[in-house]
Design an enzyme around this catalytic site. Structure first.
Site, mmCIF file in Angstrom:
data_model
loop_
_atom_site.group_PDB
_atom_site.id
_atom_site.type_symbol
_atom_site.label_atom_id
_atom_site.label_comp_id
_atom_site.label_asym_id
_atom_site.label_seq_id
_atom_site.Cartn_x
_atom_site.Cartn_y
_atom_site.Cartn_z
ATOM 1 N N THR A 180 -23.100 -4.160 -20.889
ATOM 2 C CA THR A 180 -22.667 -2.610 -20.720
ATOM 3 C C THR A 180 -22.250 -1.764 -21.919
ATOM 4 O O THR A 180 -22.138 -0.784 -21.749
ATOM 5 C CB THR A 180 -21.542 -2.374 -19.435
ATOM 6 O OG1 THR A 180 -20.241 -2.954 -20.116
ATOM 7 C CG2 THR A 180 -21.767 -3.067 -18.025
ATOM 8 N N ARG A 213 -2.864 -7.176 -16.818
ATOM 9 C CA ARG A 213 -2.338 -7.203 -15.458
ATOM 10 C C ARG A 213 -1.598 -8.686 -15.292
ATOM 11 O O ARG A 213 -2.262 -9.540 -15.566
ATOM 12 C CB ARG A 213 -3.155 -6.762 -14.435
ATOM 13 C CG ARG A 213 -3.425 -5.291 -14.429
ATOM 14 C CD ARG A 213 -4.332 -4.837 -13.335
ATOM 15 N NE ARG A 213 -3.772 -4.894 -12.124
ATOM 16 C CZ ARG A 213 -4.329 -4.670 -10.724
ATOM 17 N NH1 ARG A 213 -5.381 -4.211 -10.920
ATOM 18 N NH2 ARG A 213 -3.436 -4.684 -9.825
ATOM 19 N N LYS A 242 0.867 -1.298 -0.001
ATOM 20 C CA LYS A 242 -0.042 -0.022 -0.153
ATOM 21 C C LYS A 242 0.747 1.050 -0.056
ATOM 22 O O LYS A 242 2.133 1.191 0.093
ATOM 23 C CB LYS A 242 -1.006 0.000 1.244
ATOM 24 C CG LYS A 242 -2.013 -1.181 1.057
ATOM 25 C CD LYS A 242 -2.713 -1.120 0.066
ATOM 26 C CE LYS A 242 -3.817 -0.232 -0.225
ATOM 27 N NZ LYS A 242 -4.464 0.055 -1.323
ATOM 28 N N ARG A 284 -11.021 -10.835 -13.134
ATOM 29 C CA ARG A 284 -10.646 -11.447 -11.709
ATOM 30 C C ARG A 284 -11.596 -10.994 -10.504
ATOM 31 O O ARG A 284 -12.119 -12.001 -9.720
ATOM 32 C CB ARG A 284 -9.204 -10.713 -11.383
ATOM 33 C CG ARG A 284 -8.264 -11.614 -12.175
ATOM 34 C CD ARG A 284 -6.934 -11.258 -11.640
ATOM 35 N NE ARG A 284 -5.667 -11.531 -12.404
ATOM 36 C CZ ARG A 284 -4.994 -10.688 -13.294
ATOM 37 N NH1 ARG A 284 -5.665 -9.464 -13.183
ATOM 38 N NH2 ARG A 284 -3.710 -11.084 -13.766
ATOM 39 N N HIS A 295 -0.855 4.396 -6.501
ATOM 40 C CA HIS A 295 -2.103 5.083 -6.911
ATOM 41 C C HIS A 295 -1.908 6.564 -7.423
ATOM 42 O O HIS A 295 -2.509 7.344 -6.763
ATOM 43 C CB HIS A 295 -3.136 5.241 -5.658
ATOM 44 C CG HIS A 295 -3.354 3.739 -4.873
ATOM 45 N ND1 HIS A 295 -4.095 2.780 -5.645
ATOM 46 C CD2 HIS A 295 -3.019 3.094 -3.813
ATOM 47 C CE1 HIS A 295 -4.060 1.763 -4.995
ATOM 48 N NE2 HIS A 295 -3.600 1.931 -3.820
ATOM 49 N N ASP A 317 -21.001 -8.116 -17.955
ATOM 50 C CA ASP A 317 -19.764 -7.822 -18.233
ATOM 51 C C ASP A 317 -20.083 -6.830 -19.579
ATOM 52 O O ASP A 317 -20.873 -6.051 -19.775
ATOM 53 C CB ASP A 317 -19.086 -9.056 -18.558
ATOM 54 C CG ASP A 317 -17.442 -8.916 -18.543
ATOM 55 O OD1 ASP A 317 -16.849 -8.849 -17.406
ATOM 56 O OD2 ASP A 317 -16.747 -8.753 -19.562
#
Length: 394
Positions: free
Chosen positions: A249, A150, A97, A222, A115, A245
């Site tokens: 959308t 990722r 973090k 995931r 972030h 999914d």
């Protein structure tokens, strides 16, 4: 550059055997209620066996004890050793973090979730620390394969835990009309296993004497897969579980269907270049007859200008897990938001083991970088650094 260790050998007329050794420093975390680690003891052993050096900061809240690392050959260092100048500058500092909000320069290479690459609040501050210290940032969120996918994430555990927290928040509304507090979780704010978390959710749903309707957006990723797994394990029948999914959308939001379920779970990955319209809006929340009373934003981007769930503006925490954005009235249900940005800490041992298993093969390839994962991650850092330099005339 990584420290280079030349193996002792007798000259034979052939090239000497040279082995690249990276010094990995596993830091502790400072975020409240965080217990996860980026590298488990078993995977630290893999790094040691490959010839790397692994130092580990003492941290009593880590889900694996310090002694487990020490027993496998890691070197134990005091807490916050990297901040106090005790860790060599050529070491790669590995954590999870964000760092404490201070202004001291950062001279090391850091692997972490920072972030700051998607215009989140405070991104200029953290990037400025790297620029001032001449360090480098390899953001875990941006370790991608050549197709942009990722390579490692806590996504499945995040979805699993987010769905569970949503059930607890909904059941609290149904049984007491109150706001869920940290008392809904174990006293030490984590479950020993996923099975115990599932049991707690099943018990909460049974106490509500009803069955919630659930909509998960991003259900094939995931995170969405983890949320759906928890929903099924908690006993939600297929008739009450709506999995959306890209196909569902494709028409673009907002989606009035969200108002027709009890719990909405947002599990999409918000890409930096996303142009996704909002899924839910403030105006929709105030429509008469709204059924939805709990929103779980697992993606958790309240400070991102592209946030697809712009009905709240701050993260929640394990200490205060729910934000009430609409109070109950005679004609309308409350609306509570769960937006905890480290949900997998509810099941820290299992989520850490999954994450570490995905990360360590890349750490083993840090110098060679055969897949280009680290090169691509560094490109994100340099692009963001250049933008900061342009906008702030650094």
């Amino acid at each position: 550059k990584a420290t280079v260790s030349v193996l002792n050998c007798v000259f034979t007329g052939k090239a000497s055997l040279v082995k690249a050794m990276v010094h990995y420093h596993l830091r502790g975390e400072t975020k409240t209620a965080e217990r996860r680690t980026a590298v488990t003891p078993a995977d630290a052993k893999r790094l040691l066996e490959a010839g790397h050096r692994v130092t580990v900061e003492a941290w009593g809240d880590r889900c694996f004890p310090d002694a487990a690392y020490l027993a496998l050959g890691c070197e134990l260092m005091p807490a916050q050793a990297w901040e106090s100048g005790r860790v060599p500058l050529d070491a790669v500092v590995v954590g999870l973090k964000e760092l404490p909000e201070v202004t001291t320069p950062l001279p090391h290479k850091h692997i972490m979730f920072a972030h700051c690459f998607k215009d989140q609040d405070g991104w200029q501050g953290i990037m400025g620390r790297f620029l001032n210290g001449k360090g480098q940032l390899f953001d875990l969120e941006f370790l991608h394969d050549r197709h942009g996918r990722r390579k490692c994430a806590f996504g499945k555990s995040a979805g699993f835990c987010g769905m569970g927290a949503g059930f607890l928040a909904w059941a609290t509304q149904r049984t007491s009309a109150a706001l869920m507090t940290k008392a809904a979780f174990p006293e030490d704010l984590h479950y020993p296993s996923r099975e115990q978390f599932i049991a707690a959710c099943r018990s909460a749903i049974e106490s509500a004497k009803d069955m919630p309707r659930v909509l998960i957006i991003g259900a094939k990723g995931r995170c969405g897969t983890g949320a759906a797994d928890m929903a099924r394990a908690a006993g939600i029948p297929a008739s009450h579980l709506h999995l959306w999914d890209m196909a569902e959308t494709a028409k673009g939001g907002p989606f009035t269907e969200i108002l027709e379920v009890d719990i909405f779970v947002n599990c999409i990955y918000l890409h930096p270049t996303s142009t996704t319209p909002p899924f839910l809006t403030e105006a929709m929340v105030d429509r008469p007859g709204r059924r939805c009373s709990v929103v779980v934003d697992v993606s958790c981007d309240p400070n991102n200008p592209k946030n697809p769930v712009p009905v709240y503006n701050e993260c929640t925490t394990f200490e205060q897990p729910v934000l009430r954005v609409r109070p109950p009235t005679a004609a309308q249900k409350p609306l509570d938001v769960v937006a905890i940005d480290h949900l997998p800490s509810l099941v820290p041992s299992e989520s850490s083991a999954e994450f570490s298993a995905a990360l360590v093969p890349m750490l083993l390839d840090f110098e060679a970088d055969r897949e280009g994962v680290w090169r691509r991650a560094l490109a994100f850092y340099h692009a963001t650094s250049a933008r900061l330099a342009r906008t702030h005339k650094l």
